[in-house]
Design a protein around this motif. Structure first.
Motif, PDB file in Angstrom:
ATOM      1  N   PRO A   1       6.410  12.378  -6.292  1.00  9.93           N
ATOM      2  CA  PRO A   1       6.819  11.128  -5.630  1.00  9.93           C
ATOM      3  C   PRO A   1       8.327  11.028  -5.394  1.00  9.93           C
ATOM      4  O   PRO A   1       8.763  10.249  -4.555  1.00  9.93           O
ATOM      5  CB  PRO A   1       6.351  10.039  -6.601  1.00  9.93           C
TER       6      PRO A   1
ATOM      7  N   PHE B   1       5.482  10.058   1.610  1.00 14.76           N
ATOM      8  CA  PHE B   1       5.225   8.617   1.723  1.00 14.76           C
ATOM      9  C   PHE B   1       3.889   8.276   2.379  1.00 14.76           C
ATOM     10  O   PHE B   1       3.201   7.368   1.939  1.00 14.76           O
ATOM     11  CB  PHE B   1       6.345   7.868   2.467  1.00 14.76           C
TER      12      PHE B   1
ATOM     13  N   VAL C   1       0.254   8.168  -4.263  1.00 20.20           N
ATOM     14  CA  VAL C   1       1.651   8.169  -3.821  1.00 20.20           C
ATOM     15  C   VAL C   1       2.004   9.617  -3.505  1.00 20.20           C
ATOM     16  O   VAL C   1       1.725  10.509  -4.315  1.00 20.20           O
ATOM     17  CB  VAL C   1       2.599   7.641  -4.918  1.00 20.20           C
TER      18      VAL C   1
ATOM     19  N   GLN D   1       4.711  12.710  -1.708  1.00 17.01           N
ATOM     20  CA  GLN D   1       6.094  13.099  -1.470  1.00 17.01           C
ATOM     21  C   GLN D   1       6.571  12.609  -0.094  1.00 17.01           C
ATOM     22  O   GLN D   1       7.703  12.168   0.058  1.00 17.01           O
ATOM     23  CB  GLN D   1       6.198  14.625  -1.541  1.00 17.01           C
TER      24      GLN D   1
ATOM     25  N   GLN E   1       9.186   4.686  -0.087  1.00 16.64           N
ATOM     26  CA  GLN E   1       8.373   5.082  -1.225  1.00 16.64           C
ATOM     27  C   GLN E   1       7.980   3.857  -2.063  1.00 16.64           C
ATOM     28  O   GLN E   1       6.922   3.831  -2.665  1.00 16.64           O
ATOM     29  CB  GLN E   1       9.104   6.142  -2.071  1.00 16.64           C
TER      30      GLN E   1
END
Lengths: 84, 259
Positions: free
Chosen positions: B178, B104, B100, B102, B158
């Motif tokens: 994330p 996406f 995952v 930052q 996200q």
């Protein structure tokens, strides 16, 4: 011969009648298939059957963070250029 | 007959031994990791914190097989990453690791659903329908699956990325800041989903963050400074984390301070 046959059918009155719409419908159908294929080709950066290749590898590497968003966009554009 | 230990050591999902990472050579060499040894326990949520340049991202990248160590070893499960070829590393990441990010990292031309199953599809696996449903339900995406990323909010994007990371049932999920691109409410939701993945699904998660509120949701927090692990907090509160962070900032020499 088809139209002659139809013209002899009393119930449909003058002219070829609605049967003439069949070839027209088919040509419209083919036309829309071709237009769809062309649009798809231009937008997707290649024909759908060619997506498994450079583009898939690129998508996967991006999804796993091996390349950044900028690198992804850059390389996707390169693939798109080459697809033309 | 030997009695089981009072507090049995959890198995490590990943293990880092004497890890060093140096970028560059000679006078311009930068030491990003300096002899790090740490176990990342399975089925737990571990946060990694530290000032920028402390090596936290480098540590994550090396454990995830995205970068290689200069010295030392990384074991993912029982596989030593240093012994793998590039191709084997790619396959390992595909099969055993979820990510995952930052930003996406969703593919813009694919729908949410297609993005979620992308890793499975490329690995030639068909996603387990029941599991996929559970993942999608967990992140609350039910009615958004046909949407493209551009039609979703940052928080929803996200969620798609979290679902994608969980869909392949990886042994370990790495989350790199994330919540960094999200407002506080969406960020809190994403953290809640990650927490549930650990509690309900037994997922192992390692999260790099600079946000004390985000780190407080983890079971434990590792603090890095100058490429070393300098502290470890179990079941931390945001206040305790903040306190530890500010003492690190004070003890870390400021490179802009001159001298």
């Amino acid at each position: 011969m088809f139209t002659t046959l139809l013209a002899h059918h009393d119930g449909w009155g003058d002219g070829p009648g609605p049967w003439a719409l069949i070839p027209l419908t088919f040509s419209l159908l083919w036309l829309s298939v071709i237009v769809f294929a062309v649009l798809r080709f231009r937008r997707g950066g290649g024909p759908p059957w060619a997506r498994h290749g450079g583009r898939s590898v690129l998508d996967e590497r991006y999804a796993r963070g091996e390349i950044t968003a900028d690198e992804y966009r850059e390389r996707r554009d390169v693939l798109r250029e080459q697809g033309r | 007959m030997s009695a089981p230990a009072a507090s049995p050591t959890r198995t490590a999902a990943a293990r880092v031994v004497d890890a060093s990472k140096v970028y560059g050579e000679g006078a311009t060499a930068v030491v990003a990791l300096d002899g790090v040894t740490v176990d990342l326990p399975a089925g737990r949520f571990t946060a990694v914190m530290g000032p920028s340049g402390s090596g936290k991202s480098t540590l994550m990248h090396c454990v995830a097989g995205l970068d290689t160590l200069t010295e030392g070893r990384v074991l993912l499960g029982d596989v030593e990453l240093g012994s793998l070829s590039d191709k084997e590393l790619t396959l390992l990441r595909r099969d055993r690791v979820g990510f995952v990010f930052q930003a996406f990292n969703l593919v813009p031309t694919l729908s949410a659903r297609e993005n979620i199953v992308l890793p499975d599809r490329l690995a030639g696996r068909s996603p387990e329908p029941g599991w996929l449903d559970e993942v999608v339900r967990t992140v609350g995406l039910g009615d958004r699956l046909a949407h493209r990323p551009s039609e979703l909010s940052g928080g929803q994007q996200q969620r798609v990325a979290v679902a994608r990371a969980l869909a392949g049932r990886p042994e370990i999920v790495f989350a790199d800041e994330p919540t960094g691109n999200l407002d506080s409410r969406s960020g809190a939701e994403i953290l809640g989903f990650l927490r549930r993945a650990v509690d309900d699904m037994g997922q192992t998660i390692v999260m790099v963050t600079h946000d004390p509120l985000a780190a407080a949701i983890a079971d434990s927090v590792l603090f890095l400074a100058d490429g070393r692990i300098v502290d470890h907090l179990a079941g931390p509160s945001p206040a305790a984390i903040l306190d530890r962070m500010s003492s690190l900032d004070r003890s870390t020499p400021d490179p802009t301070a001159g001298g």
